[in-house]
Design a protein around this motif. Structure first.
Motif, PDB file in Angstrom:
ATOM      1  N   SER A   1       0.823  -1.207   0.000  1.00 49.87           N
ATOM      2  CA  SER A   1       0.000   0.000   0.000  1.00 49.87           C
ATOM      3  C   SER A   1       0.855   1.255   0.000  1.00 49.87           C
ATOM      4  CB  SER A   1      -0.938  -0.001   1.206  1.00 49.87           C
ATOM      5  OG  SER A   1      -1.890  -1.025   1.075  1.00 49.87           O
ATOM      6  N   VAL A   2       1.939   1.256   0.783  1.00 54.14           N
ATOM      7  CA  VAL A   2       2.822   2.428   0.815  1.00 54.14           C
ATOM      8  C   VAL A   2       3.463   2.637  -0.554  1.00 54.14           C
ATOM      9  CG1 VAL A   2       4.989   3.300   1.800  1.00 54.14           C
ATOM     10  CG2 VAL A   2       3.233   2.361   3.295  1.00 54.14           C
ATOM     11  N   ALA A   3       3.885   1.560  -1.197  1.00 61.65           N
ATOM     12  CA  ALA A   3       4.482   1.679  -2.524  1.00 61.65           C
ATOM     13  C   ALA A   3       3.463   2.212  -3.531  1.00 61.65           C
ATOM     14  CB  ALA A   3       5.029   0.332  -2.976  1.00 61.65           C
ATOM     15  N   GLY A   4       2.244   1.726  -3.452  1.00 63.90           N
ATOM     16  CA  GLY A   4       1.197   2.202  -4.363  1.00 63.90           C
ATOM     17  C   GLY A   4       0.854   3.658  -4.127  1.00 63.90           C
ATOM     18  N   LEU A   5       0.798   4.080  -2.850  1.00 67.42           N
ATOM     19  CA  LEU A   5       0.512   5.488  -2.562  1.00 67.42           C
ATOM     20  C   LEU A   5       1.653   6.396  -3.025  1.00 67.42           C
ATOM     21  CD1 LEU A   5      -1.159   5.183   0.949  1.00 67.42           C
ATOM     22  CD2 LEU A   5      -2.254   5.794  -1.212  1.00 67.42           C
ATOM     23  N   GLY A   6       2.892   5.928  -2.886  1.00 66.92           N
ATOM     24  CA  GLY A   6       4.031   6.704  -3.388  1.00 66.92           C
ATOM     25  C   GLY A   6       3.973   6.859  -4.889  1.00 66.92           C
ATOM     26  N   LEU A   7       3.609   5.780  -5.572  1.00 63.64           N
ATOM     27  CA  LEU A   7       3.480   5.843  -7.028  1.00 63.64           C
ATOM     28  C   LEU A   7       2.343   6.775  -7.431  1.00 63.64           C
ATOM     29  CD1 LEU A   7       4.679   4.642  -9.609  1.00 63.64           C
ATOM     30  CD2 LEU A   7       2.971   2.831  -9.441  1.00 63.64           C
ATOM     31  N   SER A   8       1.266   6.779  -6.666  1.00 62.83           N
ATOM     32  CA  SER A   8       0.157   7.678  -6.996  1.00 62.83           C
ATOM     33  C   SER A   8       0.545   9.140  -6.787  1.00 62.83           C
ATOM     34  CB  SER A   8      -1.084   7.327  -6.179  1.00 62.83           C
ATOM     35  OG  SER A   8      -0.881   7.633  -4.818  1.00 62.83           O
ATOM     36  N   LEU A   9       1.430   9.419  -5.813  1.00 62.97           N
ATOM     37  CA  LEU A   9       1.921  10.788  -5.640  1.00 62.97           C
ATOM     38  C   LEU A   9       2.759  11.229  -6.839  1.00 62.97           C
ATOM     39  CD1 LEU A   9       2.902  10.938  -1.859  1.00 62.97           C
ATOM     40  CD2 LEU A   9       1.066  12.169  -3.010  1.00 62.97           C
ATOM     41  N   LEU A  10       3.566  10.322  -7.357  1.00 64.55           N
ATOM     42  CA  LEU A  10       4.356  10.646  -8.544  1.00 64.55           C
ATOM     43  C   LEU A  10       3.463  10.921  -9.757  1.00 64.55           C
ATOM     44  CD1 LEU A  10       7.309   8.102  -8.248  1.00 64.55           C
ATOM     45  CD2 LEU A  10       7.353  10.565  -7.801  1.00 64.55           C
ATOM     46  N   VAL A  11       2.400  10.155  -9.878  1.00 66.41           N
ATOM     47  CA  VAL A  11       1.467  10.359 -10.992  1.00 66.41           C
ATOM     48  C   VAL A  11       0.723  11.676 -10.802  1.00 66.41           C
ATOM     49  CG1 VAL A  11      -0.609   9.438 -12.095  1.00 66.41           C
ATOM     50  CG2 VAL A  11       1.246   7.900 -11.490  1.00 66.41           C
ATOM     51  N   ALA A  12       0.404  12.029  -9.554  1.00 62.18           N
ATOM     52  CA  ALA A  12      -0.308  13.283  -9.298  1.00 62.18           C
ATOM     53  C   ALA A  12       0.572  14.489  -9.615  1.00 62.18           C
ATOM     54  CB  ALA A  12      -0.773  13.335  -7.845  1.00 62.18           C
ATOM     55  N   LYS A  13       1.891  14.355  -9.443  1.00 66.68           N
ATOM     56  CA  LYS A  13       2.792  15.463  -9.774  1.00 66.68           C
ATOM     57  C   LYS A  13       2.775  15.765 -11.272  1.00 66.68           C
ATOM     58  CE  LYS A  13       6.120  15.307  -6.044  1.00 66.68           C
ATOM     59  NZ  LYS A  13       7.536  15.120  -5.701  1.00 66.68           N
ATOM     60  N   ARG A  14       2.420  14.786 -12.068  1.00 64.62           N
ATOM     61  CA  ARG A  14       2.327  14.989 -13.522  1.00 64.62           C
ATOM     62  C   ARG A  14       0.956  15.539 -13.917  1.00 64.62           C
ATOM     63  NH1 ARG A  14       5.100   9.540 -15.984  1.00 64.62           N
ATOM     64  NH2 ARG A  14       7.148   9.891 -15.074  1.00 64.62           N
ATOM     65  N   ARG A  15       0.175  15.913 -12.927  1.00 62.28           N
ATOM     66  CA  ARG A  15      -1.164  16.491 -13.103  1.00 62.28           C
ATOM     67  C   ARG A  15      -2.142  15.509 -13.758  1.00 62.28           C
ATOM     68  NH1 ARG A  15      -1.101  21.816 -11.689  1.00 62.28           N
ATOM     69  NH2 ARG A  15       0.929  22.837 -11.788  1.00 62.28           N
ATOM     70  N   ARG A  16      -1.980  14.263 -13.458  1.00 58.25           N
ATOM     71  CA  ARG A  16      -2.939  13.241 -13.896  1.00 58.25           C
ATOM     72  C   ARG A  16      -3.694  12.779 -12.662  1.00 58.25           C
ATOM     73  NH1 ARG A  16      -0.813   9.632 -18.634  1.00 58.25           N
ATOM     74  NH2 ARG A  16      -3.051   9.485 -18.719  1.00 58.25           N
ATOM     75  N   TYR A  17      -4.574  13.667 -12.197  1.00 59.91           N
ATOM     76  CA  TYR A  17      -5.212  13.471 -10.900  1.00 59.91           C
ATOM     77  C   TYR A  17      -6.191  12.290 -10.886  1.00 59.91           C
ATOM     78  CZ  TYR A  17      -3.169  18.006 -10.022  1.00 59.91           C
ATOM     79  OH  TYR A  17      -2.295  19.035  -9.883  1.00 59.91           O
ATOM     80  N   ALA A  18      -6.922  12.085 -11.949  1.00 58.53           N
ATOM     81  CA  ALA A  18      -7.879  10.974 -11.982  1.00 58.53           C
ATOM     82  C   ALA A  18      -7.149   9.630 -11.910  1.00 58.53           C
ATOM     83  CB  ALA A  18      -8.733  11.052 -13.243  1.00 58.53           C
ATOM     84  N   THR A  19      -6.057   9.526 -12.654  1.00 59.35           N
ATOM     85  CA  THR A  19      -5.273   8.291 -12.619  1.00 59.35           C
ATOM     86  C   THR A  19      -4.636   8.097 -11.250  1.00 59.35           C
ATOM     87  OG1 THR A  19      -4.793   8.592 -14.958  1.00 59.35           O
ATOM     88  CG2 THR A  19      -3.420   7.032 -13.775  1.00 59.35           C
ATOM     89  N   ALA A  20      -4.179   9.184 -10.633  1.00 58.93           N
ATOM     90  CA  ALA A  20      -3.574   9.094  -9.303  1.00 58.93           C
ATOM     91  C   ALA A  20      -4.599   8.658  -8.261  1.00 58.93           C
ATOM     92  CB  ALA A  20      -2.977  10.444  -8.912  1.00 58.93           C
ATOM     93  N   MET A  21      -5.819   9.152  -8.389  1.00 61.44           N
ATOM     94  CA  MET A  21      -6.863   8.742  -7.436  1.00 61.44           C
ATOM     95  C   MET A  21      -7.207   7.269  -7.607  1.00 61.44           C
ATOM     96  SD  MET A  21      -9.232  12.186  -7.386  1.00 61.44           S
ATOM     97  CE  MET A  21     -10.696  11.283  -7.098  1.00 61.44           C
ATOM     98  N   ARG A  22      -7.288   6.794  -8.856  1.00 57.46           N
ATOM     99  CA  ARG A  22      -7.559   5.369  -9.071  1.00 57.46           C
ATOM    100  C   ARG A  22      -6.439   4.506  -8.511  1.00 57.46           C
ATOM    101  NH1 ARG A  22      -8.318   6.773 -14.499  1.00 57.46           N
ATOM    102  NH2 ARG A  22     -10.385   7.651 -14.722  1.00 57.46           N
ATOM    103  N   LEU A  23      -5.218   4.917  -8.726  1.00 57.55           N
ATOM    104  CA  LEU A  23      -4.065   4.174  -8.226  1.00 57.55           C
ATOM    105  C   LEU A  23      -4.040   4.158  -6.701  1.00 57.55           C
ATOM    106  CD1 LEU A  23      -1.571   2.611  -9.083  1.00 57.55           C
ATOM    107  CD2 LEU A  23      -0.318   4.751  -9.128  1.00 57.55           C
ATOM    108  N   ALA A  24      -4.376   5.271  -6.072  1.00 53.93           N
ATOM    109  CA  ALA A  24      -4.431   5.324  -4.611  1.00 53.93           C
ATOM    110  C   ALA A  24      -5.527   4.407  -4.079  1.00 53.93           C
ATOM    111  CB  ALA A  24      -4.669   6.758  -4.142  1.00 53.93           C
ATOM    112  N   ALA A  25      -6.657   4.369  -4.769  1.00 51.76           N
ATOM    113  CA  ALA A  25      -7.752   3.496  -4.332  1.00 51.76           C
ATOM    114  C   ALA A  25      -7.343   2.032  -4.406  1.00 51.76           C
ATOM    115  CB  ALA A  25      -8.990   3.748  -5.181  1.00 51.76           C
ATOM    116  N   VAL A  26      -6.685   1.666  -5.493  1.00 49.84           N
ATOM    117  CA  VAL A  26      -6.257   0.273  -5.653  1.00 49.84           C
ATOM    118  C   VAL A  26      -5.164  -0.072  -4.658  1.00 49.84           C
ATOM    119  CG1 VAL A  26      -5.129  -1.329  -7.252  1.00 49.84           C
ATOM    120  CG2 VAL A  26      -6.977   0.113  -8.045  1.00 49.84           C
TER     121      VAL A  26
END
Length: 140
Positions: free
Chosen positions: A11-36
């Motif tokens: 879960s920590v690895a997935g949340l870290g990856l979602s933060l990296l995706v959010a920095k690229r301004r892909r917020y919808a993808t980051a939210m899906r990744l955080a949920a998963v």
């Protein structure tokens, strides 16, 4: 204890990856990744993961899954058998001398033949003679 730790690390690895995706301004993808990525921790905290792991290595549980699958198969077969039996011809249509039954519904008699004679009763090309007469009348 070990499964909880592994799930937390996932879960920590997935949340870290979602933060990296959010920095690229892909917020919808980051939210899906955080949920998963929160799913493994949620499964570990509720105890469902332990149940799944215990069931995976338990042969009696797999026999139970097979019995449930067989029950569903029997249920579906019974529904198909009822559907096939519902399409059988009605007893009224089997009697000699009864009027023919149309394909529109059970028990509705077929329309009687019209009083046309000769070429009109045969149908086919004679049906177009009326249309030809109308077209000739209008000069077409």
């Amino acid at each position: 204890m070990l499964t909880g730790t592994v799930c937390t690390l996932l879960s920590v690895a997935g949340l870290g990856l979602s933060l990296l995706v959010a920095k690229r301004r892909r917020y919808a993808t980051a939210m899906r990744l955080a949920a998963v990525s929160l799913v493994p921790v949620g499964l570990a905290m509720t105890g469902i993961l332990r149940l799944i792991i215990n069931m995976t290595f338990n042969p009696i549980a797999w026999v139970g899954v097979g019995v449930l699958g067989f029950a569903v198969l029997l249920f579906l077969c019974a529904r198909f058998a009822d559907r096939d039996r519902g399409q059988a011809p009605s007893p009224a249509a089997a009697e000699p001398g009864s009027p023919p039954v149309s394909s529109r519904g059970a028990g509705t008699p077929a329309l009687p033949a019209t009083g046309r004679k000769g070429k009109e009763a045969a149908g086919g090309a004679d049906d177009f003679s009326d249309i030809e007469a109308i077209l000739k009348k209008h000069g077409i």
